[in-house]
Enzyme design. Structure first.
Site, PDB file in Angstrom:
ATOM      1  N   LYS A   1      66.719  -0.887  66.250  1.00  0.00           N
ATOM      2  CA  LYS A   1      67.908  -1.771  66.348  1.00  0.00           C
ATOM      3  C   LYS A   1      67.366  -3.132  67.009  1.00  0.00           C
ATOM      4  CE  LYS A   1      72.319  -2.735  65.382  1.00  0.00           C
ATOM      5  NZ  LYS A   1      72.672  -2.876  64.193  1.00  0.00           N
TER       6      LYS A   1
ATOM      7  N   ASP B   1      67.041  11.683  65.529  1.00  0.00           N
ATOM      8  CA  ASP B   1      67.733  12.998  65.630  1.00  0.00           C
ATOM      9  C   ASP B   1      68.928  12.502  64.525  1.00  0.00           C
ATOM     10  OD1 ASP B   1      69.210  15.230  66.473  1.00  0.00           O
ATOM     11  OD2 ASP B   1      70.889  14.236  67.536  1.00  0.00           O
TER      12      ASP B   1
ATOM     13  N   ASP C   1      69.048  14.645  60.356  1.00  0.00           N
ATOM     14  CA  ASP C   1      70.138  15.533  59.824  1.00  0.00           C
ATOM     15  C   ASP C   1      70.757  14.759  58.504  1.00  0.00           C
ATOM     16  OD1 ASP C   1      70.383  17.212  62.129  1.00  0.00           O
ATOM     17  OD2 ASP C   1      72.560  17.009  61.962  1.00  0.00           O
TER      18      ASP C   1
HETATM   19  C1  IPM Z   1      67.679  18.748  67.322  1.00  0.00           C
HETATM   20  C2  IPM Z   1      69.047  19.211  67.818  1.00  0.00           C
HETATM   21  C3  IPM Z   1      68.755  18.948  69.456  1.00  0.00           C
HETATM   22  C4  IPM Z   1      68.503  17.323  69.465  1.00  0.00           C
HETATM   23  C5  IPM Z   1      69.909  19.385  70.318  1.00  0.00           C
HETATM   24  C6  IPM Z   1      70.414  20.760  69.987  1.00  0.00           C
HETATM   25  C7  IPM Z   1      69.721  19.015  71.734  1.00  0.00           C
HETATM   26  O1  IPM Z   1      69.984  18.486  67.454  1.00  0.00           O
HETATM   27  O2  IPM Z   1      66.799  19.328  67.505  1.00  0.00           O
HETATM   28  O3  IPM Z   1      67.695  17.867  66.330  1.00  0.00           O
HETATM   29  O4  IPM Z   1      69.363  16.460  69.753  1.00  0.00           O
HETATM   30  O5  IPM Z   1      67.269  17.079  69.659  1.00  0.00           O
HETATM   31 MN    MN Z   2      69.393  17.081  65.700  1.00  0.00          MN
END
Ligand code: IPM
Ligand code: MN
Length: 357
Positions: free
Chosen positions: A189, A245, A249
């Site tokens: 960013k 992170d 996802d």
């Molecule tokens: C991941 C999870 C962790 C993170 C959490 C559970 C602390 O979301 O491994 O991606 O944020 O790194």
């Molecule tokens: Mn995560």
């Protein structure tokens, strides 16, 4: 080959998916003639309940004297109201820091038969295959202790990085890109954050050492959009902890389920830790319906990255692919047709493919 593996089952679906990865490892051991010696350790909510802390010192010691660590998942509603130092997630962050696991590799590769399990259009995702290289021991996750000031009206989280911390993950990403299609996307960013400006400078400097890798810089907001509109434009993505992170996802949507994504967390010299990218899914824990694939593929990554057992890792990956292509899946995957299996039955199908090879 004789290897010591620390098993950290953790919470929620952690224990049940771990059991499946262990079954697969035993099959690999028998098929290829290796002995995997397993030791159990406590982490997360389970550790809070048994030892009063999410990361007992003993767990770190056991990890350091093992050849690799396999981790299920941590967290759950039971500990949600705990003060932050007694939250299960602290255990995970603590072990990442204690073992200096700065490089988190998250491969995102969809299976052909699962293309329709994704809400994204088939033509958008078909053939997408990327690797997210996430920095794992710095940034907002590990700034100065967070504080609430002024009667709780002000809160401060700090984003902290050293040049060395950025350089080592960026180098790792260039090395990973060299082994793939030699295209690296650096995500930051830099139009807002000073840390991102420094990150971009380091990427530019390091790129001179990897002349065969093409580099592009993409702002994180644009990357979030492009990941699901044109995922095939990406090959290797490198980014800091929090962005990585979130983007990982998001990227899991390409595969149809977060339950498909394995990860490897590596140190410069030292033991590696392998865990699925998903969480502990407490809502479905104990029902034998969780998807074991991310955990099983994490075990495959362990064989490859920590033990150099490439053929064995590939055998697991092929077996998973075969089982999925035979129409077997778990409940998290929204597919029409095929056969929806329990956690243990899905693993049976994968093991069947390994022993067939
Ligand atoms: C991941 C999870 C962790 C993170 C959490 C559970 C602390 O979301 O491994 O991606 O944020 O790194
Ligand atoms: Mn995560």
């Amino acid at each position: 080959m004789d290897k010591q593996i620390l098993i950290l089952r953790g919470d929620g679906i952690g224990p049940e998916i771990m059991d499946q990865a262990i079954r697969v490892l035993h099959t690999i051991g028998e098929t290829f003639g290796h002995s995997f010696h397993l030791t159990d350790g406590l982490i997360g909510g389970a550790a809070i309940d048994e030892a009063g802390t999410p990361l007992p010192e003993e767990t770190i010691e056991k990890a350091k004297s093992s050849d690799a660590v396999l981790l299920g998942a941590v967290g759950g509603p039971k500990w949600d109201q705990n003060p932050s130092n007694l939250r299960p997630e602290r255990g995970l962050l603590g072990i990442r820091k204690a073992l200096d696991l700065y490089a988190n590799l998250r491969p995102v590769k969809g299976f052909k038969t699962l293309t329709d399990a994704s809400p994204l259009k088939r033509e958008v995702i078909e053939g997408s295959d990327l690797l997210i290289v996430r920095e794992l021991t710095g940034g907002l996750y590990f700034g100065r202790p967070s504080e609430r000031r002024d009667n709780g009206n002000v809160v401060v989280d700090t984003l902290h990085y050293t040049k060395n911390e950025m350089t080592r993950i960026i180098k790792k990403a260039f090395e990973s890109a060299e082994l793939r299609s030699k295209k690296l996307t650096s995500v930051d960013k830099a139009n807002v954050l000073e840390s991102s400006k420094m990150w971009r400078e380091i990427v530019e400097t390091e790129s001179k050492n990897y002349p065969d890798v093409t580099v592009e810089h993409v702002l994180v907001d644009a990357c979030a959009m492009k990941l699901i509109t044109s995922p095939k434009d990406f090959d290797t993505i490198v980014t800091e902890n929090m962005f990585g992170d979130i983007l990982s996802d998001e990227a899991s949507v390409l595969t149809g389920s977060l339950g498909m994504l394995p990860s490897a967390s590596l140190a410069e010299n030292g033991v590696g830790l392998y865990e699925p990218a998903h969480g502990s899914a407490p809502d479905i824990a104990g029902q034998n319906i969780a998807n074991p694939i991310a955990m099983i593929l994490s075990a495959a990554m362990m064989l490859r990255h920590s033990f150099n057992l490439d053929a064995e890792a590939t055998a697991i990956e092929r077996a998973v692919e075969q089982a999925v292509n035979n129409g077997y899946h778990t409940k998290d995957l929204q597919v029409e047709g095929g056969t929806c299996l329990s956690t243990t039955d899905m693993t049976d199908q994968i093991i069947k493919q390994i022993t067939k090879e």
